[in-house]
Design a protein around this motif. Structure first.
Motif, short mmCIF file in Angstrom:
data_model
loop_
_atom_site.label_atom_id
_atom_site.label_comp_id
_atom_site.label_asym_id
_atom_site.label_seq_id
_atom_site.Cartn_x
_atom_site.Cartn_y
_atom_site.Cartn_z
N SER A 82 0.82 -1.21 0.00
CA SER A 82 0.00 0.00 0.00
C SER A 82 0.85 1.26 0.00
O SER A 82 0.40 2.33 -0.40
N CYS A 83 2.10 1.14 0.45
CA CYS A 83 3.01 2.28 0.45
C CYS A 83 3.22 2.80 -0.97
O CYS A 83 3.44 3.99 -1.18
N PHE A 84 3.14 1.88 -1.95
CA PHE A 84 3.43 2.25 -3.33
C PHE A 84 2.19 2.44 -4.17
O PHE A 84 2.28 2.79 -5.34
N ILE A 85 1.01 2.19 -3.59
CA ILE A 85 -0.24 2.36 -4.33
C ILE A 85 -0.70 3.79 -4.13
O ILE A 85 -1.05 4.20 -3.03
N GLN A 86 -0.71 4.55 -5.21
CA GLN A 86 -0.95 5.98 -5.12
C GLN A 86 -2.13 6.40 -5.97
O GLN A 86 -2.46 5.77 -6.96
N THR A 87 -2.72 7.50 -5.57
CA THR A 87 -3.72 8.16 -6.40
C THR A 87 -3.09 9.41 -7.00
O THR A 87 -1.95 9.74 -6.72
N ASP A 88 -3.85 10.09 -7.83
CA ASP A 88 -3.34 11.31 -8.44
C ASP A 88 -3.72 12.54 -7.62
O ASP A 88 -3.58 13.67 -8.06
N PHE A 89 -4.21 12.30 -6.40
CA PHE A 89 -4.64 13.42 -5.56
C PHE A 89 -3.44 14.18 -5.03
O PHE A 89 -2.53 13.62 -4.46
N VAL A 113 16.39 13.13 -7.44
CA VAL A 113 16.13 12.12 -6.41
C VAL A 113 14.66 11.75 -6.52
O VAL A 113 13.78 12.60 -6.32
N LEU A 114 14.38 10.49 -6.86
CA LEU A 114 13.01 10.04 -7.10
C LEU A 114 12.54 9.17 -5.94
O LEU A 114 13.19 8.18 -5.58
N PHE A 115 11.40 9.54 -5.36
CA PHE A 115 10.80 8.79 -4.26
C PHE A 115 9.66 7.94 -4.82
O PHE A 115 8.79 8.46 -5.50
N ALA A 116 9.67 6.65 -4.49
CA ALA A 116 8.69 5.73 -5.07
C ALA A 116 7.37 5.71 -4.31
O ALA A 116 6.46 4.98 -4.67
N SER A 117 7.26 6.49 -3.25
CA SER A 117 6.01 6.63 -2.52
C SER A 117 5.80 8.11 -2.23
O SER A 117 6.75 8.90 -2.23
N PRO A 118 4.57 8.55 -1.99
CA PRO A 118 4.29 9.98 -1.81
C PRO A 118 5.07 10.58 -0.65
O PRO A 118 5.15 9.99 0.43
N ARG A 119 5.65 11.75 -0.87
CA ARG A 119 6.40 12.45 0.18
C ARG A 119 6.00 13.92 0.21
O ARG A 119 5.70 14.52 -0.83
N ASN A 120 6.04 14.48 1.39
CA ASN A 120 5.70 15.89 1.53
C ASN A 120 6.76 16.78 0.91
O ASN A 120 7.95 16.45 0.91
N HIS A 121 6.32 17.91 0.41
CA HIS A 121 7.23 18.88 -0.17
C HIS A 121 8.10 19.49 0.93
O HIS A 121 7.62 19.73 2.03
N PRO A 122 9.38 19.75 0.66
CA PRO A 122 10.26 20.30 1.70
C PRO A 122 9.82 21.67 2.21
O PRO A 122 10.18 22.06 3.32
N GLN A 123 9.02 22.40 1.42
CA GLN A 123 8.54 23.70 1.88
C GLN A 123 7.41 23.57 2.89
O GLN A 123 7.05 24.52 3.56
N ASP A 124 6.83 22.35 2.97
CA ASP A 124 5.78 22.12 3.97
C ASP A 124 6.42 21.68 5.27
O ASP A 124 7.13 20.69 5.32
N ASN A 125 6.18 22.38 6.32
CA ASN A 125 6.77 22.05 7.62
C ASN A 125 5.68 21.75 8.65
O ASN A 125 5.82 22.06 9.82
N SER A 126 4.58 21.13 8.16
CA SER A 126 3.47 20.84 9.07
C SER A 126 3.86 19.85 10.16
O SER A 126 3.25 19.80 11.21
N ASN A 133 21.41 22.28 -8.90
CA ASN A 133 21.11 21.22 -9.86
C ASN A 133 20.42 20.01 -9.23
O ASN A 133 20.27 18.98 -9.87
N VAL A 134 19.99 20.11 -7.96
CA VAL A 134 19.30 19.01 -7.29
C VAL A 134 17.79 19.22 -7.33
O VAL A 134 17.30 20.31 -7.01
N GLN A 135 17.08 18.19 -7.73
CA GLN A 135 15.61 18.22 -7.76
C GLN A 135 15.06 17.00 -7.04
O GLN A 135 15.58 15.89 -7.19
N LEU A 136 14.00 17.20 -6.24
CA LEU A 136 13.32 16.11 -5.55
C LEU A 136 11.96 15.88 -6.21
O LEU A 136 11.20 16.82 -6.42
N ARG A 137 11.66 14.63 -6.56
CA ARG A 137 10.39 14.30 -7.19
C ARG A 137 9.87 12.97 -6.63
O ARG A 137 10.63 12.15 -6.13
N GLN A 138 8.56 12.76 -6.76
CA GLN A 138 8.01 11.45 -6.49
C GLN A 138 7.51 10.88 -7.81
O GLN A 138 7.44 11.58 -8.83
N LEU A 139 7.19 9.60 -7.80
CA LEU A 139 6.67 8.98 -9.03
C LEU A 139 5.50 8.08 -8.68
O LEU A 139 5.41 7.53 -7.58
#
Length: 368
Positions: free
Chosen positions: A46-53, A118-131, A147-153
């Protein structure tokens, strides 16, 4: 006075009841183990099962952008990729270990003309969010490089329109005994199929630039295997065809019960077919034989074999290890074996990290 008869003297009916009770307890114990195992598998899946939300609401955290949908996108053939496929204990938490940050920073530092994704295979919070209120100095350290970019897939979207698409939908990957490992093995191949460029494990440290090394290469780990911890393929032509061959090999011979069969085994078997030999030494000596695919000698990426992983961390091996790796492009510290070993400033890894990922090294403090 009451005498207790031994079990052998107990009546046949009572003996049968005792045996049935013991059997029931054994069955319950086995069912509990199976349930816990299957629950863990479902949770990992379930960690890798994602929606487009992706929430824009102020009350919900903002997540990282999707690598296929968010600008800037990877520059084909001029991007270094890292994959983070673990399931965090804190859902959606954007955290990296000090060693992972060191790998990313060293890539950005030595290859300023390449993008580092850097690609994360499960949803991760954006670094600008500090909730969460968690301070992440290691994230700040790597993002200080432009030249560093963080993304999820999204796994389903990422596999779509590739040679692995239909097989992936079957779900066999999620029934693997080494699911997270095999997801990582697959995603690095899909990434190189989509974009070309360079894939790196997160337990490396760059020692020099690889910007001018022609694409289409990997490194020998032993006399019998090419490793998949460092791989490079061109985004078009031969490199793209090689990536497609790896994806077809992955699904055709997938074995969920074997840790390495779908990783180093895949690129080794494809290279053997392309080079028309199973002899790694012949591949090393004759690049033309492999149609332009280069197999680097062990010294390039794996100068210290996995059986000697302690040499990176124990001070008595400092001089020997630095000498052995002085001509390497990078070091690979075999995190599967070494992740719990402490790092000291007078170890080879400590010296190399301080020089090649200085911001991560400083941010990590004593917990490097």
């Amino acid at each position: 006075m009451v005498f207790h008869r031994p079990l052998l003297l107990v009546s046949g009916a009572k003996r049968l009841k005792l045996l049935l009770y013991a059997l029931c307890m054994i069955i319950v114990f086995i069912l509990v183990i199976v349930y816990n195992w299957s629950t863990a598998v479902r949770q990992d899946s379930s960690c890798f099962i994602q929606t487009d939300f992706q929430s824009e609401a102020r009350s919900l955290p903002k997540t990282l952008g999707d690598v296929l949908l968010t600008e800037p996108k990877p520059t084909p053939g001029k991007t270094i990729f890292f994959l983070e496929t673990s399931c965090p204990h804190n859902p959606h938490s954007l955290q990296l270990t000090a060693r992972q940050a060191c790998a990313i920073e060293s890539a950005a530092l030595h290859n300023p003309n390449f993008q580092v994704f850097v690609l994360f295979a499960s949803p991760r919070n954006h670094p600008q969010d500090n909730s969460s209120g968690i301070n992440e100095p290691l994230i700040d350290a790597i993002l200080s490089y432009p030249n560093v970019q963080l993304r999820q897939l999204n796994l389903m979207r990422y596999a779509a329109d590739t040679p692995i698409d239909d097989w992936f939908k079957d779900g066999q990957l999620f029934r693997s005994s080494y699911m997270v490992v095999h997801i990582s093995d697959l995603l690095r191949l899909v990434t190189l199929y989509r974009f070309g460029g360079i894939y790196m494990d997160l337990d490396v440290v760059f020692l020099r630039s690889m910007e001018n090394v022609p694409l289409n290469y990997a490194g020998a780990e032993s006399d019998t295997h090419i490793a998949n911890g460092v791989m490079s393929l061109a985004p078009t032509g031969f490199g793209h065809q090689f990536a497609a061959s790896c994806l077809r090999e992955f699904q055709r011979n997938f074995d969920g019960s074997d840790w390495g069969h779908n990783g180093p085994g895949v690129i080794t078997r494809v290279a053997q077919r392309i080079c028309a030999t199973k002899n790694i030494t012949m591949m090393l000596k004759d690049r033309k034989r492999c149609l332009g695919f280069q197999v680097f000698e062990r010294n390039a990426f794996y100068a210290v074999p996995w059986v000697n992983w302690r040499h990176f961390f124990e001070p008595q091996f400092l001089k020997e290890t630095l000498e052995k790796t002085k001509d390497s492009f990078l070091i690979h510290v075999w995190n599967k074996h070494s992740y719990q070993h402490p790092v000291t400033v007078d170890s080879a890894y400590g010296k190399i990290a301080a020089q090649n990922c200085p911001r991560s090294y400083a941010a990590a403090g004593k917990y490097f």
